[in-house]
Scaffold this active site. Structure first.
Site, PDB file in Angstrom:
ATOM      1  N   ASP A 196      24.443  73.729  38.900  1.00 56.57           N
ATOM      2  CA  ASP A 196      24.921  72.379  38.891  1.00 56.57           C
ATOM      3  C   ASP A 196      23.355  71.667  39.219  1.00 56.57           C
ATOM      4  OD1 ASP A 196      25.957  69.976  39.067  1.00 56.57           O
ATOM      5  OD2 ASP A 196      27.737  70.699  40.078  1.00 56.57           O
ATOM      6  N   ASP A 253      36.813  89.861  64.957  1.00 58.43           N
ATOM      7  CA  ASP A 253      35.964  90.939  64.819  1.00 58.43           C
ATOM      8  C   ASP A 253      35.819  91.603  63.196  1.00 58.43           C
ATOM      9  OD1 ASP A 253      38.290  92.277  65.162  1.00 58.43           O
ATOM     10  OD2 ASP A 253      37.517  94.056  66.136  1.00 58.43           O
ATOM     11  N   TRP A 269      25.150  67.184  43.115  1.00 61.08           N
ATOM     12  CA  TRP A 269      24.525  65.923  43.417  1.00 61.08           C
ATOM     13  C   TRP A 269      23.248  65.860  44.586  1.00 61.08           C
ATOM     14  CZ3 TRP A 269      22.986  61.828  40.854  1.00 61.08           C
ATOM     15  CH2 TRP A 269      22.603  60.621  41.524  1.00 61.08           C
ATOM     16  N   ASP A 309      27.557  79.349  38.646  1.00 61.55           N
ATOM     17  CA  ASP A 309      27.603  78.226  38.088  1.00 61.55           C
ATOM     18  C   ASP A 309      26.445  77.383  38.861  1.00 61.55           C
ATOM     19  OD1 ASP A 309      28.948  75.818  36.488  1.00 61.55           O
ATOM     20  OD2 ASP A 309      28.665  75.091  38.679  1.00 61.55           O
ATOM     21  N   GLU A 319      21.507  68.439  38.631  1.00 56.66           N
ATOM     22  CA  GLU A 319      21.857  66.913  38.339  1.00 56.66           C
ATOM     23  C   GLU A 319      20.528  66.375  38.538  1.00 56.66           C
ATOM     24  OE1 GLU A 319      25.436  65.444  40.197  1.00 56.66           O
ATOM     25  OE2 GLU A 319      26.419  67.278  39.869  1.00 56.66           O
ATOM     26  N   THR A 356      32.437  64.444  32.461  1.00 60.24           N
ATOM     27  CA  THR A 356      32.644  63.119  31.505  1.00 60.24           C
ATOM     28  C   THR A 356      33.456  62.174  32.471  1.00 60.24           C
ATOM     29  OG1 THR A 356      34.379  64.464  30.785  1.00 60.24           O
ATOM     30  CG2 THR A 356      32.586  63.935  29.164  1.00 60.24           C
ATOM     31  N   TYR A 357      32.789  61.786  33.528  1.00 58.64           N
ATOM     32  CA  TYR A 357      33.290  60.911  34.662  1.00 58.64           C
ATOM     33  C   TYR A 357      32.165  60.371  35.242  1.00 58.64           C
ATOM     34  CZ  TYR A 357      33.089  65.420  37.020  1.00 58.64           C
ATOM     35  OH  TYR A 357      32.670  66.738  37.391  1.00 58.64           O
ATOM     36  N   TRP A 407      37.135  67.666  39.102  1.00 58.80           N
ATOM     37  CA  TRP A 407      36.461  67.596  40.373  1.00 58.80           C
ATOM     38  C   TRP A 407      37.621  66.713  41.103  1.00 58.80           C
ATOM     39  CZ3 TRP A 407      32.432  69.412  43.026  1.00 58.80           C
ATOM     40  CH2 TRP A 407      32.143  68.546  44.271  1.00 58.80           C
TER      41      TRP A 407
END
Length: 624
Positions: free
Chosen positions: A396, A328, A357, A394, A398, A465-466, A604
């Site tokens: 994101d 509860d 994504w 944030d 894409e 950057t991946y 990530w």
């Protein structure tokens, strides 16, 4: 990789079916009965002087939501029945309910216990729920004719303010607090300890030792008493204290940001929980967490996974502080665990990340009305149930005005307009950031949107950057998915970290607003005979959760690195070829990031690291 290929890990979600009562089947309880049927509800059977009622929105799926009321008996005698009344604004209503009879008269709603759940013993609680539609929260709540918060209790005054706390035994990471007792006509039950205005503990005595603090940091404390029926008295005067030590690189990452993504779906198959940040040692070495993801639907911010976010009950052994959730309590799940994490590690700031994504498809509609989008996000992030958990938002997306999972044609100014509206709404006291493309090719994704203009509103960018190269190109050529620099034979010019950062700087984005991205995973092919990059393949190598991708914690043992190319490790084992970052390559990348004046790094995501957090440690050490 073509410009259509994803530049970030696919974020597929597996969400289990929750056991228990179905909340969507019509007819569980008949609603909206004629007004004449409400006559029997007008006279409460017992006074509300010793009970409270609280409302929780359990989940929200865009077109509707699940609400829950909880009645708690805070007195010493049993309640024989209960009736809750509240108002919904026009446009918000109840559709079906369970464990109560719910009726309405216009916008006024009434819920009454059923025959089997009217009796509530002292200290016990009873809940009922309903499916509703509309955007608004209830107001004007009454329980058995009196205020739902128990604040108007005849003959029982709230406690006095405790004495101003004093501090002692101050160390680099802890401080002891003591205060004189509050007084109350019926007795004081416990005290809430407040740090920097947020509650961090509830204790029965008049002392508390706060641990897990950061060296050389200022903190402000106060306390507030609660009586036997949970009435809160006034907050005491506050005391400020600075922990000892500090300086000399004791802060995580020095003056740089070390941000990690925590995924809400990781609590399922990956069995990765907020407590793992503590047991791995990572919590002491990061500065920020992006909680992924909230959804973007119909141009608004919405809940991503209500069960994982705020409903999953944690046992004592799974919990950050070793205390089990109760059925509860008003907030459970990852949000409550993050709250406990911040109490233990107050240097950490948490942002709620929306999109990703899979869930970026709602941003184009959001861009059509940025102010409405910003308001929806603010209302959700600043929901009173968890507002203290989050330090900002944030986005994101894409990718704006380009192609990701789908293609967007919102125009170059869409991101700037959206960023401006969100920052205006959230204000200077909250962080507003964004994850953005690292496509530095001529005419590529960085050229598609006004990232420099949007940077005026964002506190920083997480530059992804991946995922430059991977087995979506099934036959290769094999290439590192996160190259730092160009190299001879790279399959696509502009697909490196250095190219992306240089292009963003050239467009006018300040270096300190750019974070370098690190993947805690590798991408790989199979059917490869060539050890060096540039070989041919027959398809994606097998992975634990998805073909062509595997966590670092697995690869370091099953396919150890055999070489490096463009600042990233690669490995050839059998017929499989993988590329991934190691502690050594991360150290080199952090040195490069510092040489470029970047604001720090992000990664990530947490669950790809080893149990002792060696990649997080490498980022932290490299940023010092």
């Amino acid at each position: 990789m073509s410009t259509q290929a994803p530049q970030r890990r696919s974020r597929f979600r597996w969400i289990p079916t929750r056991s228990g009562r179905s909340k969507v089947v019509a007819g569980l309880t008949a609603l909206v009965v004629p007004l004449a049927a409400m006559v029997g509800l007008a006279s409460p059977a017992s006074a509300a002087a010793s009970a409270t009622a609280t409302y929780t929105k359990k989940s929200d799926w865009g077109s509707g939501f699940e609400g829950q009321w909880t009645v708690k008996n805070t007195g010493t005698t049993a309640l024989s029945s209960w009736t809750i009344e509240w108002d919904f604004p026009s446009g918000t209503s109840v559709g079906s309910a369970w464990d109560a009879t719910v009726t309405s008269a216009g916008t006024h709603w009434t819920a009454k216990n059923l025959s089997w759940n009217g009796t509530v013993a002292p200290g016990a609680s009873i809940s009922f729920g309903f499916n509703g539609s509309g955007p608004s929260a209830p107001s004007g709540c009454k329980l058995n004719g009196a205020s739902c918060d128990g604040s108007t209790v005849p003959g029982d005054n709230p406690p006095s303010a405790p004495g101003t706390p004093t501090t002692s035994d101050v160390t680099n990471t802890s401080v002891k607090l003591s205060w004189s007792a509050a007084t109350d006509d019926k007795g004081v039950k416990n005290y809430d300890v407040l740090r920097n205005g947020a509650k961090i503990a509830t204790v029965t005595g008049t002392t508390y030792t706060n641990t897990g603090l950061t060296a050389g940091t200022d903190y402000t404390y106060a306390v507030q008493a609660r009586d036997t029926i949970d009435q809160l008295g006034p907050i005491s005067a506050s005391v400020s204290v600075r922990t000892t030590g500090g300086g000399g690189g004791e802060q995580p990452g020095g003056d740089k940001i070390n941000l990690g993504y925590f995924t809400n779906w990781g609590v399922y198959g990956r069995n990765y929980h907020v407590k793992n940040l503590v047991t791995s040692g990572s919590a002491a070495k990061i500065t920020h967490i992006n909680y992924a993801f909230g959804n973007v639907q119909n141009g608004k911010c919405t809940i991503g996974d209500s069960y994982a976010d705020y409903d999953k009950a944690y046992t004592a052994d799974q919990s950050v502080d070793g205390v089990a959730d109760t059925w509860d309590q008003p907030l459970r799940g990852n949000f409550n665990q993050l709250r406990k994490l911040k109490a233990k590690y107050p240097h950490i700031k948490v942002l709620w990340s929306f999109g990703g994504w899979t869930w970026s498809g709602g941003f184009p509609q959001a861009a059509q009305n940025p102010a409405a989008f910003a308001q929806s996000c603010y209302d959700l992030v600043e929901d009173p149930r968890w507002a203290d958990v989050f330090d900002g938002i944030d986005l994101d997306w894409e990718y704006p005005n380009a192609c990701g999972l789908t293609c967007d044609t919102s125009g170059p100014a869409a991101l700037k307009n959206l960023a401006s509206a969100v920052k205006t709404k959230f204000g200077a006291g909250n962080l507003v950031t964004a994850a953005i493309t690292a496509d530095g090719s001529a005419g590529g994704k960085i050229d598609a949107a006004d990232y420099a203009g949007a940077a005026q509103s964002f506190d920083w960018y997480n530059v992804m950057t991946y995922d430059f190269f991977g087995a979506w190109a099934a036959k290769g050529p094999t290439a590192p998915h996160s190259p730092l620099n160009p190299y001879t034979g790279i399959p696509q010019e502009g697909f490196t970290s250095a190219d992306a950062i240089a292009k963003l700087k050239a467009k006018g984005v300040p270096a300190k607003k750019l974070l370098l991205g690190i993947g805690f995973y590798g991408r790989g092919w199979t059917g490869v005979t060539q050890s060096a990059p540039g070989g041919t393949a027959t398809g994606a190598a097998s992975g634990t959760y998805e073909a062509g991708i595997e966590d670092y914690k697995v690869l370091k043992n099953t396919c150890p690195a055999t070489g490096t190319i463009a600042g990233t490790a690669y490995a050839h084992c059998g017929t499989n070829w993988w590329s991934y970052d190691t502690p050594a390559t991360i150290g080199s990348k952090m040195s490069w990031a510092k040489s470029q004046g970047l604001g720090g790094a992000f990664f990530w995501e947490f669950s790809g690291d080893t149990a002792n957090g060696e990649l997080v440690s490498a980022i932290n050490g490299g940023l010092q």
